[in-house]
Design a protein around this motif. Structure first.
Motif, PDB file in Angstrom:
ATOM      1  N   HIS A  11      -3.674  22.626  25.668  1.00 27.84           N
ATOM      2  CA  HIS A  11      -3.878  23.842  24.884  1.00 27.84           C
ATOM      3  C   HIS A  11      -4.705  24.834  25.675  1.00 27.84           C
ATOM      4  O   HIS A  11      -5.467  24.465  26.554  1.00 27.84           O
ATOM      5  CB  HIS A  11      -4.507  23.556  23.517  1.00 27.84           C
ATOM      6  N   ARG A  12      -4.488  26.110  25.336  1.00 30.34           N
ATOM      7  CA  ARG A  12      -5.246  27.196  25.956  1.00 30.34           C
ATOM      8  C   ARG A  12      -6.536  27.384  25.190  1.00 30.34           C
ATOM      9  O   ARG A  12      -6.539  27.426  23.965  1.00 30.34           O
ATOM     10  CB  ARG A  12      -4.425  28.484  25.945  1.00 30.34           C
ATOM     11  N   LEU A  13      -7.619  27.548  25.912  1.00 28.49           N
ATOM     12  CA  LEU A  13      -8.918  27.704  25.270  1.00 28.49           C
ATOM     13  C   LEU A  13      -9.118  29.081  24.652  1.00 28.49           C
ATOM     14  O   LEU A  13     -10.031  29.267  23.847  1.00 28.49           O
ATOM     15  CB  LEU A  13     -10.036  27.403  26.272  1.00 28.49           C
ATOM     16  N   ASP A  14      -8.264  30.030  24.976  1.00 22.12           N
ATOM     17  CA  ASP A  14      -8.373  31.361  24.385  1.00 22.12           C
ATOM     18  C   ASP A  14      -7.531  31.482  23.109  1.00 22.12           C
ATOM     19  O   ASP A  14      -7.393  32.566  22.561  1.00 22.12           O
ATOM     20  CB  ASP A  14      -7.996  32.451  25.391  1.00 22.12           C
ATOM     21  N   GLN A  15      -6.998  30.368  22.633  1.00 25.25           N
ATOM     22  CA  GLN A  15      -6.216  30.357  21.401  1.00 25.25           C
ATOM     23  C   GLN A  15      -6.814  29.347  20.438  1.00 25.25           C
ATOM     24  O   GLN A  15      -7.381  28.336  20.854  1.00 25.25           O
ATOM     25  CB  GLN A  15      -4.758  29.998  21.695  1.00 25.25           C
ATOM     26  N   ASP A  16      -6.677  29.628  19.140  1.00 25.57           N
ATOM     27  CA  ASP A  16      -7.215  28.718  18.130  1.00 25.57           C
ATOM     28  C   ASP A  16      -6.502  27.372  18.204  1.00 25.57           C
ATOM     29  O   ASP A  16      -5.277  27.305  18.277  1.00 25.57           O
ATOM     30  CB  ASP A  16      -7.032  29.303  16.729  1.00 25.57           C
ATOM     31  N   PHE A  17      -7.314  26.328  18.183  1.00 25.55           N
ATOM     32  CA  PHE A  17      -6.782  24.965  18.216  1.00 25.55           C
ATOM     33  C   PHE A  17      -7.873  24.057  17.686  1.00 25.55           C
ATOM     34  O   PHE A  17      -8.993  24.068  18.200  1.00 25.55           O
ATOM     35  CB  PHE A  17      -6.404  24.571  19.647  1.00 25.55           C
ATOM     36  N   SER A  18      -7.592  23.297  16.658  1.00 24.16           N
ATOM     37  CA  SER A  18      -8.628  22.467  16.041  1.00 24.16           C
ATOM     38  C   SER A  18      -8.611  21.026  16.532  1.00 24.16           C
ATOM     39  O   SER A  18      -9.496  20.255  16.209  1.00 24.16           O
ATOM     40  CB  SER A  18      -8.482  22.487  14.520  1.00 24.16           C
ATOM     41  N   GLY A  19      -7.630  20.657  17.324  1.00 29.98           N
ATOM     42  CA  GLY A  19      -7.517  19.284  17.788  1.00 29.98           C
ATOM     43  C   GLY A  19      -8.111  19.092  19.166  1.00 29.98           C
ATOM     44  O   GLY A  19      -8.929  19.876  19.649  1.00 29.98           O
ATOM     45  N   HIS A  20      -7.666  18.043  19.805  1.00 33.59           N
ATOM     46  CA  HIS A  20      -8.100  17.718  21.166  1.00 33.59           C
ATOM     47  C   HIS A  20      -6.853  17.424  21.987  1.00 33.59           C
ATOM     48  O   HIS A  20      -5.920  16.797  21.502  1.00 33.59           O
ATOM     49  CB  HIS A  20      -9.013  16.489  21.160  1.00 33.59           C
ATOM     50  N   SER A  21      -6.839  17.880  23.200  1.00 31.40           N
ATOM     51  CA  SER A  21      -5.771  17.499  24.116  1.00 31.40           C
ATOM     52  C   SER A  21      -6.396  17.199  25.475  1.00 31.40           C
ATOM     53  O   SER A  21      -7.442  17.742  25.819  1.00 31.40           O
ATOM     54  CB  SER A  21      -4.694  18.585  24.216  1.00 31.40           C
ATOM     55  N   PRO A  22      -5.767  16.322  26.234  1.00 31.96           N
ATOM     56  CA  PRO A  22      -6.341  15.906  27.512  1.00 31.96           C
ATOM     57  C   PRO A  22      -6.260  16.959  28.610  1.00 31.96           C
ATOM     58  O   PRO A  22      -6.866  16.807  29.658  1.00 31.96           O
ATOM     59  CB  PRO A  22      -5.540  14.666  27.876  1.00 31.96           C
ATOM     60  N   ILE A  23      -5.524  18.043  28.356  1.00 30.55           N
ATOM     61  CA  ILE A  23      -5.380  19.100  29.354  1.00 30.55           C
ATOM     62  C   ILE A  23      -5.712  20.429  28.694  1.00 30.55           C
ATOM     63  O   ILE A  23      -5.113  20.788  27.673  1.00 30.55           O
ATOM     64  CB  ILE A  23      -3.944  19.137  29.924  1.00 30.55           C
ATOM     65  N   THR A  24      -6.683  21.134  29.261  1.00 36.32           N
ATOM     66  CA  THR A  24      -7.015  22.468  28.758  1.00 36.32           C
ATOM     67  C   THR A  24      -6.736  23.493  29.842  1.00 36.32           C
ATOM     68  O   THR A  24      -6.799  23.195  31.033  1.00 36.32           O
ATOM     69  CB  THR A  24      -8.490  22.562  28.324  1.00 36.32           C
ATOM     70  N   LEU A  25      -6.429  24.708  29.401  1.00 33.31           N
ATOM     71  CA  LEU A  25      -6.197  25.833  30.305  1.00 33.31           C
ATOM     72  C   LEU A  25      -7.203  26.923  29.967  1.00 33.31           C
ATOM     73  O   LEU A  25      -7.408  27.230  28.796  1.00 33.31           O
ATOM     74  CB  LEU A  25      -4.795  26.411  30.124  1.00 33.31           C
ATOM     75  N   GLY A  26      -7.818  27.468  31.000  1.00 31.66           N
ATOM     76  CA  GLY A  26      -8.765  28.542  30.782  1.00 31.66           C
ATOM     77  C   GLY A  26      -8.785  29.504  31.950  1.00 31.66           C
ATOM     78  O   GLY A  26      -8.152  29.284  32.976  1.00 31.66           O
ATOM     79  N   TYR A  27      -9.542  30.555  31.776  1.00 37.18           N
ATOM     80  CA  TYR A  27      -9.753  31.577  32.798  1.00 37.18           C
ATOM     81  C   TYR A  27     -11.030  32.308  32.403  1.00 37.18           C
ATOM     82  O   TYR A  27     -11.498  32.198  31.262  1.00 37.18           O
ATOM     83  CB  TYR A  27      -8.562  32.548  32.871  1.00 37.18           C
ATOM     84  N   GLY A  28     -11.614  33.023  33.323  1.00 40.88           N
ATOM     85  CA  GLY A  28     -12.821  33.789  33.002  1.00 40.88           C
ATOM     86  C   GLY A  28     -13.888  32.916  32.355  1.00 40.88           C
ATOM     87  O   GLY A  28     -14.306  31.911  32.927  1.00 40.88           O
ATOM     88  N   ASP A  29     -14.285  33.280  31.149  1.00 43.08           N
ATOM     89  CA  ASP A  29     -15.332  32.541  30.431  1.00 43.08           C
ATOM     90  C   ASP A  29     -14.792  31.464  29.498  1.00 43.08           C
ATOM     91  O   ASP A  29     -15.543  30.903  28.701  1.00 43.08           O
ATOM     92  CB  ASP A  29     -16.196  33.518  29.619  1.00 43.08           C
ATOM     93  N   TYR A  30     -13.519  31.175  29.560  1.00 39.44           N
ATOM     94  CA  TYR A  30     -12.942  30.129  28.698  1.00 39.44           C
ATOM     95  C   TYR A  30     -13.039  28.776  29.393  1.00 39.44           C
ATOM     96  O   TYR A  30     -12.245  28.453  30.279  1.00 39.44           O
ATOM     97  CB  TYR A  30     -11.485  30.460  28.350  1.00 39.44           C
TER      98      TYR A  30
END
Length: 145
Positions: free
Chosen positions: A65-84
């Motif tokens: 899941h992308r950290l700049d989008q709402d997501f209430s669960g957990h996933s083993p792979i996150t995507l971010g950029y900047g301050d995410y």
């Protein structure tokens, strides 16, 4: 605290080769219980990568899941950029896809860099290599065809 840096050296010059290797590495390692944060340069790059990860075959699904989008669960792979950035987790592996070395580097145990040939990427990766050495690490090189 950062303990290891791995550089995967590709012979290709295109970024598509970088994405192919990334999905291969993730497909092999997340089922073993590893957690990853993929740090991108921009929202556009994160979107491109998000789309790519959703296009994998159902048998090789990469939960993320992308950290700049709402997501209430957990996933083993996150995507971010900047301050995410994800909340620091023990053993989480940073895949640095960004041009710069992030200041949050110390929150990760390990960092992976995927190197494509050609400028400006090759010069940036060399700077990253020197930086990791200045931290007292001996980056591991993995030469791929």
């Amino acid at each position: 605290m950062l303990e290891r840096a791995d550089f995967y050296l590709l012979a290709q010059t295109d970024l598509q080769a970088r994405w192919r290797l990334l999905t291969t590495l993730l497909s092999r390692q997340w089922p073993q219980g590893h957690q990853f944060h993929l740090h991108c340069d921009s929202a556009e790059e994160a979107q491109t990568l998000d789309t790519l990860l959703w296009q994998q075959e159902p048998s090789s699904f990469l939960p993320h899941h992308r950290l700049d989008q709402d997501f209430s669960g957990h996933s083993p792979i996150t995507l971010g950029y900047g301050d995410y950035w994800p909340t620091p987790q023990p053993g989480c592996i940073l895949v640095n896809l960004a041009a710069d070395i992030p200041p949050q580097l110390s929150h990760f145990q390990r960092v992976l860099e995927i190197v494509v040939q050609g400028e400006p990427w090759l010069s940036r990766q060399r700077e990253h290599y020197r930086h990791y050495r200045s931290l007292g690490l001996t980056p591991q090189l993995h030469r791929l065809g």
